[in-house]
Design an enzyme around this catalytic site. Structure first.
Site, mmCIF file in Angstrom:
data_model
loop_
_atom_site.group_PDB
_atom_site.id
_atom_site.type_symbol
_atom_site.label_atom_id
_atom_site.label_comp_id
_atom_site.label_asym_id
_atom_site.label_seq_id
_atom_site.Cartn_x
_atom_site.Cartn_y
_atom_site.Cartn_z
ATOM 1 N N LYS A 202 0.866 -1.306 -0.062
ATOM 2 C CA LYS A 202 -0.244 0.097 -0.122
ATOM 3 C C LYS A 202 0.920 1.191 -0.004
ATOM 4 O O LYS A 202 0.568 2.223 -0.380
ATOM 5 C CB LYS A 202 -0.955 0.058 1.205
ATOM 6 C CG LYS A 202 -2.135 -0.722 0.954
ATOM 7 C CD LYS A 202 -3.378 -0.231 1.780
ATOM 8 C CE LYS A 202 -4.665 -0.727 1.642
ATOM 9 N NZ LYS A 202 -5.856 -0.397 2.480
ATOM 10 N N ARG A 203 2.258 0.970 0.496
ATOM 11 C CA ARG A 203 3.196 2.373 0.488
ATOM 12 C C ARG A 203 3.567 2.585 -0.936
ATOM 13 O O ARG A 203 4.325 3.696 -1.111
ATOM 14 C CB ARG A 203 4.255 2.104 1.664
ATOM 15 C CG ARG A 203 3.445 2.248 2.880
ATOM 16 C CD ARG A 203 4.395 1.902 3.939
ATOM 17 N NE ARG A 203 5.057 0.554 4.025
ATOM 18 C CZ ARG A 203 4.584 -0.260 4.336
ATOM 19 N NH1 ARG A 203 3.212 -0.457 5.090
ATOM 20 N NH2 ARG A 203 4.778 -1.726 4.338
#
Ligand code: GLU
Length: 284
Positions: A202-203
């Protein structure tokens, strides 16, 4: 077969490009079969939830034009999970611990059939994970595995398309369907979208769907790109390059296949779809 499908994001940050692909595939299966596409917001993890992310989920689906037929929030459905837990407690299949948590009394993983990868047999580890699994935590919130299964039963979901990272979870889920006396939906686990050979976290900036919107990417170009990551037409030739939403609805179930192999994120390919759709829209 008429499919009720769902996409089930957790509101814990950016909307992941893999979730956008999952949303599209589930939307397509529902539209292609005259069924329903549900948005389920998995917001039972109080520590990780972030309210703004709920707006991000809606913004992303709006941007892609994938309107859900119904929206549910797990945090509003606690009585349904409690009732399902009570049923298992009454049947002697679950026990309440001293701290109030509810867990399976024994229990096992169960075999199941994946629409893409075929028959799946639980390993010893899968049985370990299923045995005595927690259903409702001491804070009264259901764990994801239990809430997901109870919701899919309650909402009549009969096809779940999700990422390969959930394949091992499905053994636990299969055991829970058995315990609750319900039929399992069909499951299809599609290959993950990877970057540098790894699952995109997600980063990763390239994993954020809103990043593409903010960069001015055409949403239909994005959908066409996403379709080809994890799905291919049975007969692939030049005429299959541009598959817009309407055409995808007619091809998805009967004229193509989802794939279980991972696919690398291909930014030049996305850029090329983007250019093509912008060009088509300008000349329309
Ligand atoms: N909330 C889960 C996720 O974000 C849903 C997985 C599922 O489709 O069951 O991955």
């Amino acid at each position: 077969m008429t499919y009720t499908t769902r996409v089930a994001p957790s509101p814990t940050g950016d909307f992941h490009i893999g979730t956008a692909r999952t949303a599209y595939f589930n939307w397509l299966a529902a539209r292609a079969s005259g069924g329903r596409f549900i948005l389920r917001i998995d917001d039972t993890d109080l520590a990780r939830n972030n309210h703004a992310s709920i707006y991000v989920i809606h913004d992303c689906l709006d941007w892609l034009g994938l309107a859900p037929d119904a929206v549910y929030r797990q945090s509003h459905r606690r009585d349904i999970y409690d009732a399902a837990a009570a049923k298992l407690l009454d049947a002697g299949l679950a026990v309440r611990a001293d701290n109030g948590a509810v867990l399976m009394k024994g229990g096992a993983a169960a075999p199941w059939h994946d629409l893409i990868s075929g028959d799946q047999l639980p390993s010893a580890k899968a049985h370990d994970l299923a045995r005595d699994q927690v259903l409702i935590k001491a804070d009264g919130m259901p764990v994801y595995h239990f809430a997901s299964v109870v919701d899919d039963i309650d909402l009549g979901v009969n096809l779940v398309i999700r990422g390969m990272d959930h394949l091992t979870n499905t053994f636990r889920h299969a055991g829970l369907y058995t315990a609750l006396g319900a039929a399992m939906p069909d499951f299809a686990h599609v290959g993950l979208i990877t970057m540098d050979g790894k699952k995109m976290s997600k980063r990763d900036a390239a994993a954020s769907l809103l990043g593409y919107r903010d960069d001015g990417v055409d949403p239909d170009g994005m959908l066409n790109y996403l379709l080809r990551v994890g799905w291919g037409p049975r007969q692939d030739d030049k005429s299959m390059k541009i598959i817009d939403r309407d055409r995808a609805v007619s091809l998805f179930l009967d004229h193509g296949k989802m794939r279980a192999s991972p696919a690398a994120m291909d930014l030049p390919k996305l850029a090329s779809f983007d250019r093509k759709y912008k060009h088509m829209k300008r000349s329309a």
